[in-house]
Design an enzyme around this catalytic site. Structure first.
Site, mmCIF file in Angstrom:
data_model
loop_
_atom_site.group_PDB
_atom_site.id
_atom_site.type_symbol
_atom_site.label_atom_id
_atom_site.label_comp_id
_atom_site.label_asym_id
_atom_site.label_seq_id
_atom_site.Cartn_x
_atom_site.Cartn_y
_atom_site.Cartn_z
ATOM 1 N N TYR A 1 51.691 50.028 54.932
ATOM 2 C CA TYR A 1 52.285 50.765 56.056
ATOM 3 C C TYR A 1 53.731 50.312 56.246
ATOM 4 O O TYR A 1 54.049 49.137 56.049
ATOM 5 C CB TYR A 1 51.451 50.506 57.321
ATOM 6 C CG TYR A 1 51.909 51.292 58.532
ATOM 7 C CD1 TYR A 1 52.145 52.664 58.444
ATOM 8 C CD2 TYR A 1 52.096 50.665 59.761
ATOM 9 C CE1 TYR A 1 52.566 53.384 59.552
ATOM 10 C CE2 TYR A 1 52.518 51.375 60.878
ATOM 11 C CZ TYR A 1 52.753 52.731 60.763
ATOM 12 O OH TYR A 1 53.169 53.429 61.856
ATOM 13 N N SER B 1 41.145 49.434 50.389
ATOM 14 C CA SER B 1 41.514 50.270 51.538
ATOM 15 C C SER B 1 40.982 49.627 52.805
ATOM 16 O O SER B 1 40.227 50.237 53.558
ATOM 17 C CB SER B 1 40.951 51.689 51.351
ATOM 18 O OG SER B 1 41.321 52.505 52.438
ATOM 19 N N TYR C 1 52.544 47.374 66.179
ATOM 20 C CA TYR C 1 51.782 46.973 64.993
ATOM 21 C C TYR C 1 51.929 45.463 64.864
ATOM 22 O O TYR C 1 52.664 44.952 64.030
ATOM 23 C CB TYR C 1 52.330 47.706 63.775
ATOM 24 C CG TYR C 1 51.411 47.733 62.558
ATOM 25 C CD1 TYR C 1 50.289 48.558 62.535
ATOM 26 C CD2 TYR C 1 51.678 46.963 61.432
ATOM 27 C CE1 TYR C 1 49.455 48.601 61.424
ATOM 28 C CE2 TYR C 1 50.855 47.004 60.311
ATOM 29 C CZ TYR C 1 49.754 47.827 60.319
ATOM 30 O OH TYR C 1 48.938 47.876 59.214
ATOM 31 N N ALA D 1 35.372 40.891 52.617
ATOM 32 C CA ALA D 1 36.466 40.464 51.747
ATOM 33 C C ALA D 1 37.234 39.262 52.284
ATOM 34 O O ALA D 1 38.218 38.853 51.680
ATOM 35 C CB ALA D 1 37.411 41.640 51.486
ATOM 36 N N GLY E 1 36.320 49.191 51.367
ATOM 37 C CA GLY E 1 36.842 49.579 52.679
ATOM 38 C C GLY E 1 36.484 50.989 53.097
ATOM 39 O O GLY E 1 37.314 51.722 53.631
HETATM 40 P P1 NAI Z 1 39.312 52.676 58.030
HETATM 41 O O1 NAI Z 1 38.716 52.198 59.301
HETATM 42 O O2 NAI Z 1 38.746 53.890 57.417
HETATM 43 O O3 NAI Z 1 39.297 51.543 56.910
HETATM 44 C C1 NAI Z 1 39.366 50.182 57.134
HETATM 45 C C2 NAI Z 1 38.093 49.595 56.571
HETATM 46 O O4 NAI Z 1 38.217 48.190 56.426
HETATM 47 C C3 NAI Z 1 36.872 49.822 57.451
HETATM 48 O O5 NAI Z 1 35.889 50.512 56.707
HETATM 49 C C4 NAI Z 1 36.407 48.413 57.796
HETATM 50 O O6 NAI Z 1 35.010 48.342 57.886
HETATM 51 C C5 NAI Z 1 36.940 47.652 56.594
HETATM 52 N N1 NAI Z 1 37.049 46.201 56.762
HETATM 53 C C6 NAI Z 1 37.646 45.511 57.759
HETATM 54 N N2 NAI Z 1 37.538 44.191 57.546
HETATM 55 C C7 NAI Z 1 36.863 44.031 56.373
HETATM 56 C C8 NAI Z 1 36.425 42.907 55.612
HETATM 57 N N3 NAI Z 1 36.660 41.667 56.031
HETATM 58 N N4 NAI Z 1 35.753 43.126 54.451
HETATM 59 C C9 NAI Z 1 35.501 44.383 54.034
HETATM 60 N N5 NAI Z 1 35.888 45.485 54.704
HETATM 61 C C10 NAI Z 1 36.556 45.303 55.859
HETATM 62 O O7 NAI Z 1 40.862 52.839 58.355
HETATM 63 P P2 NAI Z 1 42.131 53.279 57.482
HETATM 64 O O8 NAI Z 1 43.206 53.471 58.480
HETATM 65 O O9 NAI Z 1 41.813 54.376 56.570
HETATM 66 O O10 NAI Z 1 42.497 51.963 56.662
HETATM 67 C C11 NAI Z 1 42.505 51.881 55.256
HETATM 68 C C12 NAI Z 1 43.808 51.247 54.789
HETATM 69 O O11 NAI Z 1 44.876 52.153 55.057
HETATM 70 C C13 NAI Z 1 44.165 49.933 55.485
HETATM 71 O O12 NAI Z 1 44.742 49.048 54.559
HETATM 72 C C14 NAI Z 1 45.218 50.387 56.486
HETATM 73 O O13 NAI Z 1 46.081 49.335 56.872
HETATM 74 C C15 NAI Z 1 45.929 51.425 55.653
HETATM 75 N N6 NAI Z 1 46.821 52.329 56.379
HETATM 76 C C16 NAI Z 1 46.351 53.079 57.425
HETATM 77 C C17 NAI Z 1 47.204 53.919 58.134
HETATM 78 C C18 NAI Z 1 46.694 54.741 59.270
HETATM 79 O O14 NAI Z 1 47.502 55.291 60.024
HETATM 80 N N7 NAI Z 1 45.401 54.896 59.439
HETATM 81 C C19 NAI Z 1 48.635 54.026 57.782
HETATM 82 C C20 NAI Z 1 49.017 53.231 56.632
HETATM 83 C C21 NAI Z 1 48.139 52.403 55.985
#
Ligand code: NAI
Length: 286
Positions: free
Chosen positions: A172, A120, A182, A74, A9
């Site tokens: 989250y 992630s 959300y 994934a 991720g």
């Molecule tokens: P991000 O955009 O950096 O990361 C999400 C990643 O998931 C992206 O790189 C995207 O390409 C990838 N992705 C989506 N579908 C996919 C798939 N089918 N297979 C492989 N990769 C896939 O954003 P972020 O926010 O850093 O997200 C990372 C984690 O943190 C997630 O689980 C998110 O729910 C969680 N999170 C984020 C918060 C926020 O405020 N940004 C708060 C709490 C949790």
């Protein structure tokens, strides 16, 4: 001996996955990344062209090394799962071996084993819709991409994970408290992820003494979060209401992941660890 981490991720330098990679690299781990297939080309060319060099800098001045970037989607466990239209899609046709099972096999072939698995990633196509307006398809897609993807990753990587390893995901607070906005089943997906963390901690713990934890992170203006649309409001809300009135840095989540993956956390498994400036502890807004 240094540890080896696979972080699923990461597709830019803004999200939590990137920050976790940096903290693990700073602690001496070897870094392998899993990047969503449609985002792979831009990510790799940006890496090559040095676009991330500034954010690759570690505290000691060296640059984080990325041993290998694997294409990953994934939501597919093996090639038989991939529908024809996805196979034919030109954003997928250029890459190969990107289902979860194949990625685990490739990592095994290239490196043998890993110590740390990080999930992630999340995706909810109907995230901007309230739950009562979410379709069955959208709900199940959110669960598939954001929850089952973790079960699948752990299932396929477990055989190549070293004993005493660690698995971490990101969750989250919308899983346990009402966060309007959300939607699309994403709150349900995070609830599933947290519950699965406990069951997976038991299974992976009994099998290989692997610890499984999830970090409940505060709001960060990542690419995924911006797509939801209300992230600036959540960041402002946190700043106004949380016990710690400061910006939440992705690095703070990264450092927690490094701690959880280290011997220092050898007694912690099955836990939801909050890294949110304490916002979860508030009962009312102020
Ligand atoms: P991000 O955009 O950096 O990361 C999400 C990643 O998931 C992206 O790189 C995207 O390409 C990838 N992705 C989506 N579908 C996919 C798939 N089918 N297979 C492989 N990769 C896939 O954003 P972020 O926010 O850093 O997200 C990372 C984690 O943190 C997630 O689980 C998110 O729910 C969680 N999170 C984020 C918060 C926020 O405020 N940004 C708060 C709490 C949790």
């Amino acid at each position: 001996k240094g540890k080896r981490a696979f972080i699923a991720g990461v597709a830019d330098d803004n999200g939590y996955g990137w920050a976790i990679a940096k903290s693990l690299a700073a602690a001496g781990a070897e870094i392998l990344l899993g990047t969503w297939v449609p985002a792979l080309n831009i990510f790799e060319s940006s890496l090559r062209r040095g676009k991330f060099d500034e954010s690759r800098k570690l505290k000691d001045g060296s640059l984080m090394e990325i041993a290998k970037v694997y294409p990953l989607d994934a939501v597919y466990d093996n090639p038989e799962d991939v529908p024809e239209d996805v196979k034919a899609n030109k954003r997928y046709a250029g890459a190969s071996n990107w289902t979860v099972q194949e990625v685990a096999e490739c990592v095994k072939k290239d490196f043998g084993n890993i110590d740390i698995l990080v999930h992630s990633l999340a995706n909810g196509p109907e995230v901007s819709k309230p739950l009562t307006e979410t379709s069955r398809k959208g709900y199940l897609a959110a669960l598939s991409a954001s929850s089952y993807s973790y079960i699948s990753l752990l299932k396929h990587f477990l055989p190549i994970m070293n004993r005493d390893g660690s698995a971490i995901s990101l969750t989250y607070i919308a899983s346990e408290r009402i966060i309007p906005g959300y939607g699309g089943g994403m709150s349900s997906a995070k609830a599933a992820l947290e519950s699965d963390t406990r069951v997976l901690a038991f299974e992976a713990g009994r099998k290989k003494r692997i610890r499984v934890n999830t970090i409940s992170a505060g709001p960060l203006g990542s690419r995924a979060a911006k797509a939801i649309g209300f992230i600036d409001m959540m960041i402002d809300y946190s700043f106004t209401n949380a016990p710690l009135q400061k910006e939440l840095h992705a690095e703070e989540v990264g450092n927690t992941a490094a701690f959880l993956s280290s011997h220092l956390a050898s007694g912690i498994t099955g836990s939801v660890i909050y890294v949110d400036n304490g916002l979860n502890a508030m009962g009312v807004g102020v």
